[in-house]
Design an enzyme around this catalytic site. Structure first.
Site, mmCIF file in Angstrom:
data_model
loop_
_atom_site.group_PDB
_atom_site.id
_atom_site.type_symbol
_atom_site.label_atom_id
_atom_site.label_comp_id
_atom_site.label_asym_id
_atom_site.label_seq_id
_atom_site.Cartn_x
_atom_site.Cartn_y
_atom_site.Cartn_z
ATOM 1 N N HIS A 1 0.936 -1.231 -0.014
ATOM 2 C CA HIS A 1 -0.322 -0.229 -0.170
ATOM 3 C C HIS A 1 0.795 0.942 -0.015
ATOM 4 O O HIS A 1 1.757 1.373 0.739
ATOM 5 C CB HIS A 1 -0.659 0.070 0.928
ATOM 6 C CG HIS A 1 -1.939 1.167 0.870
ATOM 7 N ND1 HIS A 1 -2.074 2.457 1.420
ATOM 8 C CD2 HIS A 1 -3.323 1.297 0.904
ATOM 9 C CE1 HIS A 1 -3.386 2.886 1.519
ATOM 10 N NE2 HIS A 1 -4.082 1.922 1.098
ATOM 11 N N ARG B 1 -6.627 9.981 -0.067
ATOM 12 C CA ARG B 1 -6.769 10.689 -1.078
ATOM 13 C C ARG B 1 -7.734 10.938 -2.144
ATOM 14 O O ARG B 1 -7.121 11.474 -2.929
ATOM 15 C CB ARG B 1 -4.992 9.962 -2.371
ATOM 16 C CG ARG B 1 -3.877 10.078 -1.678
ATOM 17 C CD ARG B 1 -2.773 8.741 -2.056
ATOM 18 N NE ARG B 1 -3.619 7.750 -2.138
ATOM 19 C CZ ARG B 1 -2.985 6.430 -2.915
ATOM 20 N NH1 ARG B 1 -2.913 6.709 -3.347
ATOM 21 N NH2 ARG B 1 -3.502 5.413 -2.171
#
Ligand SMILES: Cc1cc2nc3c(=O)[nH]c(=O)nc-3n(C[C@@H](O)[C@@H](O)[C@H](O)COP(=O)(O)OP(=O)(O)OC[C@H]3O[C@@H](n4cnc5c(N)ncnc54)[C@H](O)[C@@H]3O)c2cc1C
Ligand code: SF4
Ligand code: SF4
Ligand code: FES
Lengths: 555, 228
Positions: A326, A346
């Site tokens: 990740h 994000r």
């Protein structure tokens, strides 16, 4: 909380923030997406999977000759924990129609559907019931529900994210059943985020062409997992539960079908045997193998046990050469090293910037590309920030979220993240977060078809332990989805199989044979698997713990 | 762990161990050579498996926290609580109405709450536990669901409650009732489920599953991307 030298870099981030904010508000792409060629280049050069010693050939078992992640090969090329002769298989301790191994969301949905389809279920798990990766998912679950979206677009995204290696029939099942999975969960009482008019709140995720991520604040996995756990607990007449008793081997019958498992009680150290007509493996992934020394987001029990026992029983693995890192694991403060900083950050507008506050990658590239770009920034370009503990990272500019969507957005949408950092005196509404890729997900797994069947009769797999659905790279939100879609399918088909299954005499001869293979390739007797629990005892302490022999990681 | 970190002394099962400053309780236990089998799960503050009681040096107060989220202090005395036995009534969610009657029948102990606020004070998730218990007593199921949303079922509230209430199990019922009955239904979701059941996408999905990679790739790179 941040030391002064980091503060200096933060000031640079603050300086470039207004310009980046303007860009984000303009609606234009804040950074160009990479072309197919650029993506390949950054992967080849920087993704940990592409490192020279990342993979090696496995010498025994159904995938003999395949290149597989090195740490996984070490688990596969090992002796069993048990001595087959010790077990009296004529008198198993438990008998059931369907044995479900693993109590995350895949195991729960499988148990529920197996029970609903008439089977008696025994659900066994290593940790406390529900303590799993499923519980930790923050970001979301995908399903094409919006009018401007549809299963076809979802299909394309899944394929693209997986580098087109996905098994088509599995992807089809995944996307076609996605809306129904959400519907099922909502009907069981999951509080998905909704807009005021009742429509579902959806956010974009890395690699999705539409905002398709459904969430329950940033406790999405918890909201789902604890709801279906509660439902499982409401059916004691059909589903019996054993906690802290990992399966450490499968039992077969004389006809080569799987027919049960050996459990090891972590507290009283007893072995128990189960006879079952069908078995569903839902043991999740392998983050705690710490591939290539990476920190991990995974729970304590994610040690690839399901893969190992299924492999010994003859099941084939798929894409076990691919690991998901990740992009945004926390690297500071040290107490939360490796912890997940959800992709939803994000999705809500947080931007990755280097130590000079410069954008260097689109924030929502597929995960492996994004992670590789972060690694490039910290290595080749040397534009990362070093922590006092020696890790490097780049900034994820979280305060932008509140600038874009108003104050309070983080508290409302990311309470878990906010709390996580607040505990260690970092306010993510004011300061950026230092991040670096962290070991997150097992892209491959045990090969299944769209009935969740493996090449071994009676053996079904669901969830992260299964391979093929996500090809060589899973997109955010599709795992939470696959747990439900394939969990339910596994439950249905296993119950159906159990109705017809005729179990022959039980045997562990496959273990004896496998051990002989291991011996032949010259492996030291000290290597045993499955690992069951990772080992975090410092070497100096371990020296004082040696008795005459110290085997594996479980004392 | 970086080199030359200062050490602190913690007491585990009454015995002192030197562990690196800044360790979480779980980190400290492992550094001291204990291999955890129960009382640990996610290690990230999401599962509630690691409830721990402790006392700090010179303090009479019994404190509690998540072992994976609490940093040790010098002189800390630690005891893990691997498990809090708790009552969990069985129900069929399809037959429970989202109102006060449900809680009167299934969780009658709720109504014994003495308002001492012990539960709120101990909650490692900073949840207003007493407030959600009070909301349930008033029959405000949606409010209780909202307030208890971040509960991770560590069991600490129930462990300390003088009225023997199992707050967190009552809370999951409140959330399930809210998710199922009280939040508005999404028309889009209902419509899409229906479309799929009617087979609207069957043909195209079938076509995709049988197309070659080149075709899929082309369609993938050609697809329009909408982010809002
Ligand atoms: C921090 C984090 C965040 C994530 N966020 C998202 C997200 O936002 N969206 C998304 O789609 N995906 C996300 N994921 C991926 C996540 O959804 C998957 O990892 C998924 O939950 C796996 O579910 P599972 O049921 O297959 O396995 P798990 O949920 O990991 O459950 C495995 C179970 O098996 C048990 N077990 C293990 N070994 C044995 C054994 N030998 N015998 C018996 N039991 C055993 C364990 O105790 C556990 O109960 C996230 C993952 C993590 C770690
Ligand atoms: S409400 Fe109770 S069980 Fe839930 S997190 Fe707080 S103390 Fe733990
Ligand atoms: S601890 Fe128990 S009695 Fe005290 S306020 Fe909380 S629920 Fe009520
Ligand atoms: S181990 Fe899950 S909350 Fe601490």
């Amino acid at each position: 909380m941040y030391p002064e030298y980091m503060r200096k870099s933060i000031r640079k981030v603050e300086k470039t923030r207004p310009e980046r904010l303007k860009l984000a508000r303009s609606g234009k792409a804040i950074f160009p997406m990479m072309s197919a060629e650029e993506r390949q280049e950054v992967l080849d050069k920087f993704h940990p999977d592409y490192k020279k010693d990342a993979r090696k050939k496995v010498r025994i078992g159904p995938n003999k000759g395949d290149n597989i992640t090195t740490e996984v090969v070490d688990q596969l090329e090992a002796y069993s924990r048990i001595k087959p002769d010790y077990f009296d298989l004529k008198n198993p301790d438990y008998e059931t129609d369907v044995l479900v191994i693993g109590a995350g969301s895949a195991g729960f949905s499988a148990s529920l559907l197996a029970a609903e389809n008439g089977a008696d279920v025994l659900l066994v798990t290593k940790l406390r019931i529900g303590d799993s990766n499923s519980m930790m998912a923050q970001g979301g679950i995908q399903a094409s529900v919006r009018p401007d979206d549809n299963p076809v677009l979802h299909y394309l995204d899944v394929m693209g994210g997986g580098h087109f290696d996905n098994i088509p029939e599995l992807v089809k099942a995944l996307v076609a059943e996605a809306p129904d999975a959400i519907h099922w969960l909502q009907d069981l009482g999951v509080m998905f985020d909704r807009n005021e008019d009742g429509t579902m709140l959806t956010k974009p995720g890395g690699g999705t062409c539409r905002p398709r991520m459904h969430s329950a604040r940033d406790y999405t996995g918890a909201a789902i997992c604890r709801t279906i756990r509660d439902e499982v607990l409401n059916r004691p007449d059909k589903i019996k539960i054993l906690e802290h008793q990992p399966a450490v081997e499968l039992i077969k019958d004389e006809n080569g079908n799987v027919a049960g498992a050996v459990l090891y009680h972590l507290e009283n150290r007893n072995y128990y045997t189960v006879k079952a007509k069908a078995i569903i493996i839902a043991t999740g992934g392998f983050g705690r193998l710490h591939v290539k020394g990476f920190e991990t987001t995974n729970h304590y029990g994610a040690t690839a046990d399901g893969l190992v026992v299924a492999y010994r029983a003859g099941a084939k693995l798929l894409y076990m050469d691919s690991v998901q890192y990740h992009p945004t694991g926390a690297v500071y403060p040290p107490q939360i090293l490796g912890f997940l900083c959800t992709e939803k950050l994000r999705g809500l507008g947080a931007q990755p910037v280097n130590k000079n506050g410069e954008l260097f990658v689109h924030p929502l590239e597929p995960r492996d590309i994004e992670a590789s770009a972060f690694i490039r920034e910290c290595t080749e370009r040397d534009l990362g920030i070093q922590t006092p503990g020696g890790q490097v990272g780049i900034w994820l500019d979280s305060p932008l979220i509140e600038k874009l969507s108003g104050p309070g957005t983080i508290k409302k949408n990311l309470p878990a993240m906010l709390r996580q950092f607040e505990r260690f005196d970092v306010d993510i509404t004011q300061d950026p977060i230092l991040v670096y890729p962290t070991l997150h997900y097992q892209n491959g797994g045990i090969e299944i078809n769209d009935h969740c069947e493996t090449n071994v009769n009676g053996l079904f797999v669901a969830g992260e332990a299964a391979g093929g659905i996500h090809g060589r790279n899973r997109l955010m939100g599709n795992s939470q989805l696959d747990l439900i879609v394939f969990g339910r399918r596994a439950g249905i088909y296993a119950a159906e199989y159990a109705k017809k299954a005729k179990t022959g005499k039980l045997t562990l001869s496959h273990i004896t044979e496998y051990d002989q293979e291991v011996k032949k390739i010259g492996i030291d007797r000290k290597h045993i698997s499955p690992m069951v629990l990772p080992d975090y005892t410092p070497a100096s302490v371990k020296e004082r713990q040696y008795t005459t022999e110290y085997q594996g990681t479980l004392r | 762990m970086p080199k030359n970190v200062p050490m602190v002394k913690v007491y585990i099962l009454g015995e002192g161990f030197d562990v690196p400053e800044g360790s979480t309780i779980i980190g400290a236990l492992e550094y001291a050579g204990f291999q955890l089998t129960v009382g640990v799960g996610c290690r990230e503050g999401f599962c509630g498996a690691c409830a721990t009681l402790y006392r700090e040096k010179g303090d009479y107060k019994l404190q509690a926290g998540l072992a994976c989220q609490t940093v040790v202090t010098d002189g800390m005395n630690i005891a893990q609580i691997p498990f809090v036995p708790a009552e969990k009534p069985i129900y069929d969610i399809n037959k429970v109405d989202p109102d006060i009657e449900a809680f009167k029948t299934l969780y009658p102990t709720l109504f014994r709450c003495v308002g001492c606020n012990t539960c709120t004070k101990i909650c490692p998730q900073d949840i207003e536990v007493m407030d959600y218990v009070q909301a349930l007593i008033r029959g405000d199921v949606a409010r209780a669901a909202d307030l208890s949303f971040d509960c991770i079922r560590c069991g600490l509230c129930a462990l300390r409650c003088p009225a023997e209430i199992v707050q967190y199990n009552a809370a999951i019922l409140a959330r399930r009732l809210t998710g199922k009955y009280l939040l508005p239904k999404s028309p889009d979701l209902e419509a899409r489920v229906k479309e799929i059941a009617e087979g609207l996408y069957n043909n195209e999905l079938e076509k995709l599953t049988t197309s070659n990679t080149e075709t899929i790739k082309k369609r993938y790179y050609d697809r329009e991307i909408k982010t809002g």
